[in-house]
Design a protein around this motif. Structure first.
Motif: not given
Lengths: 257, 369
Positions: B277-278, B334-346
């Motif tokens: 994929e990369h 992203n995938l190559e570099d570690g994906p984005h993680f939706p942060r918790e609002p709190q």
């Protein structure tokens, strides 16, 4: 109290999940039916039991996944978050250890394997004559308990190491590659009877309930700690839990003899 | 779980399952009770540890306690049904097949080493049904493996969709299939197990060096997950059957040998899946003339613009990546570099280990999955 809305939601989700689990089972059904009808050229035996079993598997898989989403995943993440909020590293270690130790020590599969291994290894042939039945049974009991304790200890310790790794942000592959090199070296020295057992023990510890909880815990922890990436640091606890029993049991085998 | 152990227990389990087919209806209730008991026994220590720590250490009430309890109940019931269903329907048939495929009666017209003493390794190609069975059973049991489903769900959630649950599971299943087939071939040929395993791990090391770093932990995890409830009993039956039929093979060593293959090859296939994929993504990134209406890479601020443009090699070399670690953590989208993680609002409240990280509001630049 369950409102109609929740019941409807659960029902809808379950139906979707049942369909999804049916799709997951298609390959296995095709394989078995293909081999039975075309390779062995025989009829399917006991079709009623087969269909009943498949229905059970489908319902079970759907329920399990629903339970994961509702129970195990949120629980693991919430506890990871609570521990991070508390900020006490020793308590976190204690939790990781007792979770690993407790689940593995009580694991039914491990109890069965330990009993079987004790019967095979602590046998009159390997110990020599002069043992009464009573003494033999006692030694087997000791062996089984020791084995279970060793495997449970290894998983507990590996979870602590895994949590340290998440907190410090160490790279996983050094540990795993180092671990496998250690396994290879130990395999050369360990008595032959223990090697199969050691590799078996590695498979026993990754049970279907421990895996989701451990994954959720690791990911939850990694997403709460500043500078850690859940993808990069959150995974890896399972790999530790699968590798460490092999090392510990091989060591035990070397020391036992 | 009662079932997810290796060789020793797989052997015993097989005989139990065969006996059970004679009176499936009678034993069903008993199975349900037995499995429910062992699943409860499996959950009990977890529940105890959670309750003790929640009450004594964290001293915080669990959020959504009813939902959590329902979830636990569903997991226990679901696993019970799942295991009982497998015992009733699939295991007896699959294990009987694994035995029949390797029995002299079945192999007789293909491999006549009974009478004329032809060594199995000379006629290795005649075992084609065994190889096909090994491949298909390795693939299909892994696709239905509950632990793998759990890990794949988690991976999809964490990666924000960059790793698809289905894609990951197929990659793992393909790895197990190839591994089991190769393992069956090894038993037929009588090659030493250690040779294959050591070569496999050397290959994994080389791949780890080149693979996108963020996939490495997931790949190692999926290696541990495959040796579980569905795969082990069937694969062990195949290994034991094959090893006990071919003269000069050791059932105990070769039976568990297949399991070792099943946990090694998924690592290779998952790393390979990420590399493929990369590679496709990089190829795409090198053609800026190609229009992309959905999400132009310049706007994304992810790996392909920030890092790949300057130095595409540094980050991907897993073994030399420590120096670039700090940068990568900041640029992880992203995938190559570690994906984005939706942060918790709190998120503010749960960062006792350090200060809050900047929330990166970016999407993946392109999604070729």
């Amino acid at each position: 109290m369950l409102s109609w809305q929740t019941v409807k939601m659960i029902l809808q989700g379950s139906l979707r999940a049942i369909w999804a689990s049916f799709r997951d089972l298609i390959p296995i059904i095709i394989t078995v039916v293909f081999f039975q009808l075309f390779v062995f050229q025989r009829e399917l035996p006991n079709v009623a039991a087969l269909l009943l079993g498949l229905a059970l598997v489908m319902a079970g898989l759907a329920l399990f996944i629903r339970g994961l989403e509702m129970g195990l995943f949120p629980l693991g993440e919430q506890m990871a978050k609570d521990f991070a909020r508390k900020g006490s590293v020793p308590w976190l270690f204690a939790f990781a250890f007792s979770m690993g130790f407790g689940t593995v020590f009580a694991e039914p599969a491990l109890i069965a394997v330990a009993q079987k291994a004790a019967d095979l290894i602590v046998a009159p042939e390997s110990l020599g004559d002069g043992w009464t039945e009573q003494e033999l049974r006692q030694r087997r009991q000791t062996f089984a308990i020791t084995l279970r304790a060793v495997v449970a200890l290894s998983v507990g310790c590996s979870l602590i190491l895994g949590v340290v790794r998440i907190i410090r942000g160490w790279q996983l592959h050094y540990f795993i590659i180092g671990g496998y090199i250690l396994v290879t070296i130990l395999t050369c020295f360990a008595p032959a009877g223990v090697i199969g057992l050691a590799y078996d023990a590695g498979g026993v510890t990754t049970s279907t309930i421990t895996v989701p909880l451990t994954a959720a815990l690791g990911v939850g922890l990694a997403s709460c700690i500043q500078g850690r990436n859940p993808m990069l640091d959150g995974f890896g606890l399972i790999a530790f839990a699968a590798l460490s029993p092999i090392i510990f049991v091989l060591l035990m085998g070397i020391l036992w003899y | 779980m009662v079932l997810n152990s290796g060789g020793i227990q797989g052997l015993e389990r097989g005989t139990v399952a065969i006996v059970a087919t004679d009176s499936a209806e009678d034993s069903l209730t008993w199975y349900l009770v037995e499995c429910f008991g062992s699943t409860i026994w499996n959950v009990l220590p977890i529940a105890a540890v959670v309750i003790v720590f929640q009450v004594l250490v964290l001293r915080r009430p669990l959020q959504n306690l009813p939902s959590l309890s329902w979830g636990f109940l569903f997991v226990v019931l679901g696993l019970t049904f799942f295991l009982v269903g497998l015992e009733v329907a699939l295991f007896p048939l699959g294990q009987a097949m694994a035995r029949q495929l390797t029995s002299p009666e079945f192999l007789g017209d293909q491999v006549d080493f009974g009478g004329r003493e032809i060594p199995a390794q000379v006629v290795w190609y005649r075992f084609y049904w065994t190889y096909l069975f090994a491949f298909l059973i390795g693939f299909s049991t892994t696709v239905a493996e509950p632990s793998l489903i759990a890990v794949a769900m988690k991976a999809e959630e964490v990666s924000g969709g960059a790793v698809r649950a289905r894609g990951l599971r197929f990659a793992v299943a393909l790895g197990v299939a190839v591994g089991i087939t190769l393992g069956a071939f090894r038993i037929v040929m009588g090659h030493p197990l250690a040779l294959y395993i050591i070569l496999g791990y050397v290959f994994v090391m080389i791949q780890t060096y080149w693979a996108p770093r963020s996939i490495v932990p997931l790949a190692y995890d999926s290696g541990g997950v495959t040796t579980s409830t569905v795969t082990v009993p069937l694969v062990t039956a195949l290994g034991l059957g094959l090893a006990s039929q071919i003269p000069g093979r050791n059932p105990l060593v070769d039976g568990f040998g297949l399991i070792a293959f099943a946990s090694l090859f998924p690592i290779i296939s998952v790393l390979g899946y990420a590399q493929l994929e990369h590679w496709l993504q990089q190829r795409w990134a090198k053609k800026p003339t190609q229009p992309n209406t959905k999400s132009p890479p310049l706007a994304a601020g992810g790996y392909s613009t920030r890092v790949a443009a300057t130095d595409p090699n540094t980050l991907n070399h897993g073994l030399t990546a420590i120096s670039t670690r700090i940068e990568s953590n900041q640029a992880s989208t992203n995938l190559e570099d570690g994906p984005h993680f939706p942060r918790e609002p709190q998120g503010k409240t749960c960062n006792q280990f350090g200060s809050k990280r900047a929330n990166l509001q970016t999407r993946r630049p392109c999604d070729l999955n």
